[in-house]
Design a protein around this motif. Sequence first.
Motif, PDB file in Angstrom:
ATOM      1  N   PRO A  43       0.827  -1.221   0.000  1.00  0.00           N
ATOM      2  CA  PRO A  43       0.000   0.000   0.000  1.00  0.00           C
ATOM      3  C   PRO A  43       0.858   1.267   0.000  1.00  0.00           C
ATOM      4  CG  PRO A  43      -0.691  -1.520   1.733  1.00  0.00           C
ATOM      5  CD  PRO A  43       0.603  -2.044   1.196  1.00  0.00           C
ATOM      6  N   SER A  44       0.289   2.343  -0.531  1.00  0.00           N
ATOM      7  CA  SER A  44       1.007   3.621  -0.548  1.00  0.00           C
ATOM      8  C   SER A  44       1.235   4.145   0.860  1.00  0.00           C
ATOM      9  CB  SER A  44       0.219   4.660  -1.344  1.00  0.00           C
ATOM     10  OG  SER A  44       0.117   4.241  -2.683  1.00  0.00           O
ATOM     11  N   PHE A  45       0.268   3.889   1.735  1.00  0.00           N
ATOM     12  CA  PHE A  45       0.539   4.305   3.121  1.00  0.00           C
ATOM     13  C   PHE A  45       0.578   3.101   4.043  1.00  0.00           C
ATOM     14  CE2 PHE A  45      -3.916   5.740   2.198  1.00  0.00           C
ATOM     15  CZ  PHE A  45      -4.621   4.811   2.952  1.00  0.00           C
ATOM     16  N   GLU A  46       1.414   3.222   5.062  1.00  0.00           N
ATOM     17  CA  GLU A  46       1.587   2.183   6.068  1.00  0.00           C
ATOM     18  C   GLU A  46       1.151   2.766   7.420  1.00  0.00           C
ATOM     19  OE1 GLU A  46       3.075  -0.975   5.859  1.00  0.00           O
ATOM     20  OE2 GLU A  46       3.763  -0.947   3.779  1.00  0.00           O
ATOM     21  N   PHE A  64       5.903  11.796   5.057  1.00  0.00           N
ATOM     22  CA  PHE A  64       4.623  12.495   4.941  1.00  0.00           C
ATOM     23  C   PHE A  64       3.571  11.766   5.775  1.00  0.00           C
ATOM     24  CE2 PHE A  64       6.142  14.346   0.840  1.00  0.00           C
ATOM     25  CZ  PHE A  64       5.819  15.663   1.116  1.00  0.00           C
ATOM     26  N   LYS A  65       2.937  12.491   6.677  1.00  0.00           N
ATOM     27  CA  LYS A  65       1.947  11.895   7.566  1.00  0.00           C
ATOM     28  C   LYS A  65       0.538  12.241   7.094  1.00  0.00           C
ATOM     29  CE  LYS A  65       5.661  12.240  10.730  1.00  0.00           C
ATOM     30  NZ  LYS A  65       6.656  12.947   9.882  1.00  0.00           N
ATOM     31  N   ILE A  66      -0.367  11.296   7.242  1.00  0.00           N
ATOM     32  CA  ILE A  66      -1.735  11.481   6.772  1.00  0.00           C
ATOM     33  C   ILE A  66      -2.652  11.729   7.956  1.00  0.00           C
ATOM     34  CG2 ILE A  66      -3.667  10.341   5.628  1.00  0.00           C
ATOM     35  CD1 ILE A  66      -1.566   8.830   3.978  1.00  0.00           C
ATOM     36  N   LYS A 114      -1.271   7.170   9.997  1.00  0.00           N
ATOM     37  CA  LYS A 114      -0.762   6.548   8.770  1.00  0.00           C
ATOM     38  C   LYS A 114       0.249   7.490   8.114  1.00  0.00           C
ATOM     39  CE  LYS A 114      -4.971   6.253   7.127  1.00  0.00           C
ATOM     40  NZ  LYS A 114      -5.828   6.426   8.311  1.00  0.00           N
ATOM     41  N   LEU A 116       2.826   8.051   4.369  1.00  0.00           N
ATOM     42  CA  LEU A 116       3.181   7.605   3.020  1.00  0.00           C
ATOM     43  C   LEU A 116       4.529   6.886   3.050  1.00  0.00           C
ATOM     44  CD1 LEU A 116       2.108  10.674   0.834  1.00  0.00           C
ATOM     45  CD2 LEU A 116       1.018   8.430   0.939  1.00  0.00           C
ATOM     46  N   TRP A 148       7.520   8.708  -1.288  1.00  0.00           N
ATOM     47  CA  TRP A 148       7.329  10.125  -1.019  1.00  0.00           C
ATOM     48  C   TRP A 148       8.259  10.596   0.089  1.00  0.00           C
ATOM     49  CZ3 TRP A 148       3.617   6.464  -1.890  1.00  0.00           C
ATOM     50  CH2 TRP A 148       2.776   6.664  -3.007  1.00  0.00           C
TER      51      TRP A 148
ATOM     52  N   PRO B   7      -2.652  -0.743   7.107  1.00  0.00           N
ATOM     53  CA  PRO B   7      -3.866   0.010   7.456  1.00  0.00           C
ATOM     54  C   PRO B   7      -5.113  -0.663   6.865  1.00  0.00           C
ATOM     55  CG  PRO B   7      -2.152   1.513   6.679  1.00  0.00           C
ATOM     56  CD  PRO B   7      -1.667   0.118   6.404  1.00  0.00           C
ATOM     57  N   THR B  10      -6.484  -1.273   2.986  1.00  0.00           N
ATOM     58  CA  THR B  10      -5.390  -1.348   2.008  1.00  0.00           C
ATOM     59  C   THR B  10      -4.994  -2.808   1.817  1.00  0.00           C
ATOM     60  OG1 THR B  10      -3.562  -1.174   3.591  1.00  0.00           O
ATOM     61  CG2 THR B  10      -4.525   0.882   2.777  1.00  0.00           C
ATOM     62  N   ARG B  11      -4.203  -3.062   0.785  1.00  0.00           N
ATOM     63  CA  ARG B  11      -3.842  -4.442   0.449  1.00  0.00           C
ATOM     64  C   ARG B  11      -2.384  -4.583   0.047  1.00  0.00           C
ATOM     65  NH1 ARG B  11      -8.110  -4.868  -4.241  1.00  0.00           N
ATOM     66  NH2 ARG B  11      -7.658  -2.637  -4.250  1.00  0.00           N
ATOM     67  N   LYS B  65      -6.151  13.758   3.860  1.00  0.00           N
ATOM     68  CA  LYS B  65      -5.355  14.992   3.922  1.00  0.00           C
ATOM     69  C   LYS B  65      -3.959  14.693   4.480  1.00  0.00           C
ATOM     70  CE  LYS B  65      -9.816  16.975   4.246  1.00  0.00           C
ATOM     71  NZ  LYS B  65     -10.628  15.711   4.303  1.00  0.00           N
ATOM     72  N   ILE B  66      -2.989  15.394   3.949  1.00  0.00           N
ATOM     73  CA  ILE B  66      -1.601  15.163   4.352  1.00  0.00           C
ATOM     74  C   ILE B  66      -1.139  16.300   5.244  1.00  0.00           C
ATOM     75  CG2 ILE B  66       0.769  14.994   3.502  1.00  0.00           C
ATOM     76  CD1 ILE B  66      -0.403  13.741   0.967  1.00  0.00           C
ATOM     77  N   LEU B  67      -0.556  15.925   6.376  1.00  0.00           N
ATOM     78  CA  LEU B  67      -0.052  16.933   7.306  1.00  0.00           C
ATOM     79  C   LEU B  67       1.102  17.699   6.675  1.00  0.00           C
ATOM     80  CD1 LEU B  67       0.283  15.352  10.864  1.00  0.00           C
ATOM     81  CD2 LEU B  67      -0.904  17.446  10.229  1.00  0.00           C
ATOM     82  N   TRP B 148      -7.369   7.313  -3.602  1.00  0.00           N
ATOM     83  CA  TRP B 148      -7.532   7.003  -2.189  1.00  0.00           C
ATOM     84  C   TRP B 148      -8.817   7.618  -1.654  1.00  0.00           C
ATOM     85  CZ3 TRP B 148      -3.079   8.436  -4.682  1.00  0.00           C
ATOM     86  CH2 TRP B 148      -2.015   7.539  -4.635  1.00  0.00           C
ATOM     87  N   GLU B 160      -7.541   2.251  -0.945  1.00  0.00           N
ATOM     88  CA  GLU B 160      -6.614   2.523  -2.059  1.00  0.00           C
ATOM     89  C   GLU B 160      -6.983   1.579  -3.185  1.00  0.00           C
ATOM     90  OE1 GLU B 160      -1.900   3.012  -2.887  1.00  0.00           O
ATOM     91  OE2 GLU B 160      -2.398   1.382  -1.535  1.00  0.00           O
TER      92      GLU B 160
END
Lengths: 473, 473
Positions: A43-46, A64-66, A114, A116, A148, B7, B10-11, B65-67, B148, B160
């Motif tokens: 996945p793009s984010f963990e 980068f934090k979500i 989560k 990126l 990212w 998360p 996601t996969r 949204k990304i911080l 996403w 995702e």
Amino acid sequence: MAKPGIPKGTRDFSPSEVAKRQYIIGAIKHHFESFGFQPIETPSFENSETLMGKYGEEGDRLIFKILNSGNFFFDKKGIELPQSLDGLLVNSAETISTEQLVDLNRFTSKISEKALRYDLTVPFARYVVQHQNDIEFPFKRYQIQPVWRADRPQKGRYREFFQCDADVVGSTSLWQEVELVQLYDAVFTTLGLNGATIKINNRKVLSGIAEVIGAKDKLIDFTVALDKLDKIGEDGVKKEMLEKGLTADAIDKVQPLFNFTGSIDEKLHKLSELLATSAEGTKGVEELRFICDNVAELGLGKSILDLDVTLARGLNYYTGAIFEVSAPKEVALGSIGGGGRYDDLTGIFGLKNMSGVGISFGLDRIYLVLEELGLFPETVTESTKVLFINFGEKEALYALKAIKQLREKGVKAELYPDNAKIGKQFTHADKRAIPFAVLTGDSEISTTTFTLKNLATGEQENVTLDVLLEKIR
Amino acid sequence: MAKPGIPKGTRDFSPSEVAKRQYIIGAIKHHFESFGFQPIETPSFENSETLMGKYGEEGDRLIFKILNSGNFFFDKKGIELPQSLDGLLVNSAETISTEQLVDLNRFTSKISEKALRYDLTVPFARYVVQHQNDIEFPFKRYQIQPVWRADRPQKGRYREFFQCDADVVGSTSLWQEVELVQLYDAVFTTLGLNGATIKINNRKVLSGIAEVIGAKDKLIDFTVALDKLDKIGEDGVKKEMLEKGLTADAIDKVQPLFNFTGSIDEKLHKLSELLATSAEGTKGVEELRFICDNVAELGLGKSILDLDVTLARGLNYYTGAIFEVSAPKEVALGSIGGGGRYDDLTGIFGLKNMSGVGISFGLDRIYLVLEELGLFPETVTESTKVLFINFGEKEALYALKAIKQLREKGVKAELYPDNAKIGKQFTHADKRAIPFAVLTGDSEISTTTFTLKNLATGEQENVTLDVLLEKIR
């Protein structure tokens, strides 16, 4: 309304850019697979805890934090902004105290769970541990996905970029290193790249050197200084070593490294003498000899293998071989790939004794190299081959029947969608670099033929569909 | 240490899953390109202002949204958590007031300026406006990238997932709609999918119906109710229409729609009668007739075209044709694609009069359909073809020389990296479903031959490299 834009450090890719990138990725994938590597995707984010703490303090800052999503922003107990941060002027790492940083991180972890992906190695290690019961080891995987980093954007450094990694886990065999050198060469050879230098070193050799000069605790200082030989010269390196606390005596001992030229064999010979008293250093030399000898036996295509003792990337995780690939000298574009052996890839997630070795291709840099050397084949960006001019409803239907057959034969063909002025339609073909146009009027329809126009030469002829197919292929 | 996870929503994709997904994507890309669509790629995250407000209130909530990164978390003036939110118990949309939501959004926009792509259409519109001077219109682009959504994960719905979109902008020609139907069919035919139904409707027809029954202001209520015909039946739909304020007289007028069967021609005939007094409705019928007639003239492969007046997806943006593709009836998997015509794609970014029409393929659903119908060719997941057994250093080098030649001929070949027990090596080949093994000992090396073992039959023979190549191909 102002024209919209994209976040700094990110890029849009136009059709020709995508085509060129796909050309490079295609070559990399082809060889990854022919060497037995299998693709995975993560996945793009963990979960943040998977990534945080794995890349050092600097890395943590660049992840980068979500934000937790929607109105679930706050946890059930509500959150408060730590008082220490309230109204604070914070715009650089320097103006924040350690205490404030701890508060900030605690606050961040409450509103964000989560993050990126920062690279492909940590997600791969996580994947191996999570799916260890389904994986047959040794496991050769490749992964080509974006990562990212919240780095300050600059020329050639982006906040979103692709990594192309191949790694093997579950075997300590040095044949892997041999094959990874071959793999680099196979890709560069396919891409027509002449004279990329695959530089190899070994962590054990560096440790051995530090050991024989009595500076085992100064390995990093020593290698960081040595790594600058190209830039600051022998005197500069020696000065830095002295400043870092290495003795003049120690520096004398490594004198051979300052003029470390010759064939790989000669270099290995010098190293084995220098490291004769270090068991670890000797082991490193043996590993290098195994790899270099066998690569030489098997032969390389357009690339060069070289032994570079100043190569010291990734010393905080690599334990054996270290690789770095330099672009051919005529383009000053630096590294186009790197990798190495790490003896404990998955330990961070609780699975011990899983040695890994891998390499990575720098897609963006390779792109620039091929562009600069004019190595992209012209066909790469070729899109539609033939545009059928639209003369009206009946003619368009006649055209589409032919287009259908052309497409089935693998020809990219299009109908201009509107019955616009013929000049406009030809201009469209021209601007899109479409090489052929077809005109279909009453006389063509009545004879089931097509007037084919070569847009480069202006030549025009009346042909059957079979001949048309032949001509434009 | 607990096993690490990913998360929710996601996969991870295993090698065979990636191979199957790539197989589908490959078919889609092939036809996108043969129809003249060109690839673009846009960044994974966009400036928040590009995305927010484009998908309705619900959509805004589902955007990740990304911080703002690193210690640049706070802007220069510092920020304060709005008092109205301090210590608040907020864990569902219901418990937050409008005022608090405004505060929350204001706070969020201060600490987050970027957001993950929610679909490919808005980034495409942004791309077209931003690069309008470099684009030759009509512009046919395709885009296959992940998106996403912070949706509540459930079976078949992920946070995702990939979208595979093809759109044309800059032409109102209905030939585009004709070609998009052909494009759907070409992809499904290549994938061996029999009986996918490409359903078509037209926004103008729905508007026309609402007009002729005197319920122009109730278009959405009317279509939402009609759309449920399959699920709640004629009586249910009528009941809902009455509840929504449609008159019994109005409902009487649409009686033909409740038993709307027959060929496309018959349906078009019924519609044109029903809509005779509506200019817009009549226009819609004409558009449908043009598309359906020409698709019929050109012929379809394995798919079916059908006219479905209950189809009402995307009514807040589609202005002409509406498409939806149903999986074949024997798999109850619903929609595997959709699309339509939107007359003002780029208006949101200030570029007016840019009509667009496009379709999307549902990768995850198509995957499930092919899996359920057993339509993935066996070769798709085939990886390494032959494993060379490792008998030691000399033998391994001999093997790698042969492997190098096999790879150059396009055969995926591997050496087992370690000189492990032969049983272990054969088990490895077995577990990875590698069909052939090669054994190389002293006698093979001395005769420059190879012992090839077919792992399915157990058959074994001594052959030259040329014969080996022939046998395993």
